[in-house]
Design a protein around this motif. Structure first.
Motif, short mmCIF file in Angstrom:
data_model
loop_
_atom_site.label_atom_id
_atom_site.label_comp_id
_atom_site.label_asym_id
_atom_site.label_seq_id
_atom_site.Cartn_x
_atom_site.Cartn_y
_atom_site.Cartn_z
N GLY A 25 0.82 -1.21 0.00
CA GLY A 25 0.00 0.00 0.00
C GLY A 25 0.85 1.26 0.00
N MET A 26 1.93 1.26 0.77
CA MET A 26 2.81 2.42 0.80
C MET A 26 3.51 2.61 -0.55
SD MET A 26 2.49 3.85 3.70
CE MET A 26 3.91 4.95 3.72
N PHE B 64 2.32 1.64 -3.52
CA PHE B 64 1.30 2.10 -4.46
C PHE B 64 1.02 3.58 -4.26
CE2 PHE B 64 -3.15 2.96 -5.50
CZ PHE B 64 -3.18 2.57 -6.84
N ARG B 65 0.90 3.98 -3.00
CA ARG B 65 0.66 5.39 -2.69
C ARG B 65 1.83 6.27 -3.16
NH1 ARG B 65 1.91 8.52 1.91
NH2 ARG B 65 0.50 10.30 2.23
N GLY B 66 3.04 5.77 -2.95
CA GLY B 66 4.21 6.53 -3.36
C GLY B 66 4.28 6.73 -4.86
N TRP B 67 4.03 5.67 -5.64
CA TRP B 67 4.07 5.79 -7.09
C TRP B 67 2.90 6.62 -7.61
CZ3 TRP B 67 8.24 4.74 -9.77
CH2 TRP B 67 9.16 3.82 -9.29
N ARG C 119 8.44 10.53 -1.95
CA ARG C 119 9.76 9.95 -1.72
C ARG C 119 9.65 8.63 -0.96
NH1 ARG C 119 13.33 14.60 0.95
NH2 ARG C 119 14.88 12.93 0.76
N GLY C 120 10.58 7.74 -1.20
CA GLY C 120 10.59 6.46 -0.52
C GLY C 120 9.80 5.38 -1.23
N LYS C 121 9.24 5.70 -2.41
CA LYS C 121 8.42 4.72 -3.11
C LYS C 121 9.23 3.50 -3.55
CE LYS C 121 9.03 7.54 -7.26
NZ LYS C 121 8.35 8.40 -8.25
N LYS C 122 10.49 3.71 -3.93
CA LYS C 122 11.33 2.59 -4.36
C LYS C 122 11.67 1.68 -3.19
CE LYS C 122 13.42 5.01 -8.28
NZ LYS C 122 14.68 5.46 -8.93
#
Length: 300
Positions: A87-88, A90-93, A98-101
C-alpha cells in the motif's frame, strides 16, 4: 452627433448592446464549462501496459498466497506486512512521494522473493501459488473487461452530452455575432473602437448628462484624464504605503535599539554591583588578616 440629446440616445443604445453582449459571452463561458472529457479505460496493448497488468496479477497472487498460508498456519504477519508495504509503495508511485522505491523493494522482497526462497522445495507451495496465480489472472482480466465496458458506456453518454452542448454553444455564438454586427453597424462611424466597455460608456453617459462634455472628443478626453488621475492616485498610494512601511520599520529598529541600550545599562549596573561585592570581600579578607596578625603578635 448633432445634438446632446442624440448623443445621449446613442450612448444608451451602446450601453444596452454592450450589456447584452456581455450577458451572451457569460452564457457562452458557462456552456464551455459544461463540456465533459471522455474517461480513460485500462489499456491492454503495448509492452508497458502489459507489464503493469502482469505486475498486478503477481501482486494479487502474492496476496492470495499469504492469505491461504495465514489461514493454514494461523500466522497473518506476512500478509499484513505485505499489504502495508504494498500500500505504501502504491501510494508513493501514485502521488510521486519519496521512498516509493524502498517500499516497493520491501514489498517484493518480503512478499514474493522470501516465500519463494523458503518454500520452493515444498509441493504445497506450488499447489498454493499456481492456483492463486490462475485465479488472480482471471479475476483481473474480468475486472479490466468490465471496467472498459463501463467506460465505453460512459463515453457514449458523454459524447451525446457534448454534442448537445456544442449545438447550444453554436447557437449562442451565432447570437453573439449578430449582436456585435448590429452594434458595430450602428456605432462604428462615431463611437471610438477602443472604448467598447461598460466602464467607458457609463462614464461617457455621466459626462454628457452632467454637461461636462458635449461631443465624443470631449467625453473621451475627460475619460482619459480621469484614467491618468486614477493612475497617479494609485502610484501616490503605493508611495505613501511604502513610506508608511519604512516609518514602521524605523520605529521597530528604534525600539530594538532602546531595548538593547536598557540591557547594556543593566549589564553595567550588574557588573558594577559585582565589582563592589568583590571589593567588599577583598577588604573583609584583608581586615581579617590584620586581626589575625595582631593576635599572633600578642601571643608571641
Amino acid at each position: 452627433m448633432e445634438t446632446r440629446e442624440e448623443l445621449l440616445k446613442e450612448l444608451h443604445y451602446t450601453k444596452d448592446m454592450i450589456t447584452k453582449i456581455l450577458a451572451v459571452q457569460k452564457e457562452q463561458v458557462g456552456i464551455v464549462a459544461q463540456y465533459r472529457e471522455e474517461e480513460q479505460g485500462i489499456a491492454t496493448t503495448g509492452l508497458k501496459n502489459r507489464a503493469r497488468i502482469w505486475l498486478t496479477v503477481a501482486a494479487a497472487a502474492a496476496i492470495l498466497f499469504h492469505l491461504v498460508h495465514g489461514a493454514l498456519t494461523g500466522e497473518f504477519y506476512s500478509l499484513i506486512w505485505l499489504l502495508f508495504t504494498g500500500g505504501m509503495a502504491f501510494r508513493g508511485w501514485k502521488k510521486g512521494k519519496r521512498g516509493k522505491k524502498l517500499w516497493t523493494f520491501l514489498a517484493v522482497a518480503d512478499g514474493v522473493v522470501m516465500p519463494f526462497v523458503y518454500y520452493w522445495r515444498y509441493l504445497g507451495f506450488w499447489l498454493t501459488v499456481i492456483p492463486a496465480g490462475i485465479v488472480a489472472a482471471f479475476a483481473i482480466r474480468y475486472a479490466i473487461r468490465k471496467k472498459n465496458e463501463q467506460v465505453e458506456a460512459n463515453n457514449a453518454a458523454i459524447n451525446r452530452h457534448n454534442t448537445e452542448t456544442k449545438a447550444r454553444y453554436d447557437e449562442v455564438t451565432d447570437r453573439l455575432r449578430q449582436l456585435k454586427n448590429e452594434m458595430f453597424s450602428r456605432t462604428s462611424s462615431w463611437y471610438p473602437k477602443n472604448y467598447y466597455s461598460l466602464n467607458a460608456v457609463n462614464y461617457f453617459i455621466s459626462a454628457v448628462e452632467n454637461f461636462r462634455a458635449d461631443s465624443v472628443k470631449e467625453m473621451v478626453n475627460l475619460f482619459e484624464a480621469a484614467k491618468e488621475h486614477e493612475i497617479l492616485i494609485k502610484a501616490q498610494t503605493e508611495i505613501n504605503n511604502s513610506l508608511k512601511q519604512q516609518t514602521l520599520n524605523q520605529e521597530k529598529i528604534n525600539k530594538q535599539l532602546q531595548y538593547a541600550n536598557v540591557l547594556n545599562i543593566a549589564n553595567l549596573f550588574l557588573q558594577a554591583g559585582t565589582q563592589a561585592a568583590v571589593d567588599a570581600n577583598t577588604r573583609a579578607v584583608m581586615d581579617n588578616t590584620d586581626v589575625a596578625k595582631n593576635i599572633y603578635n600578642r601571643m608571641y
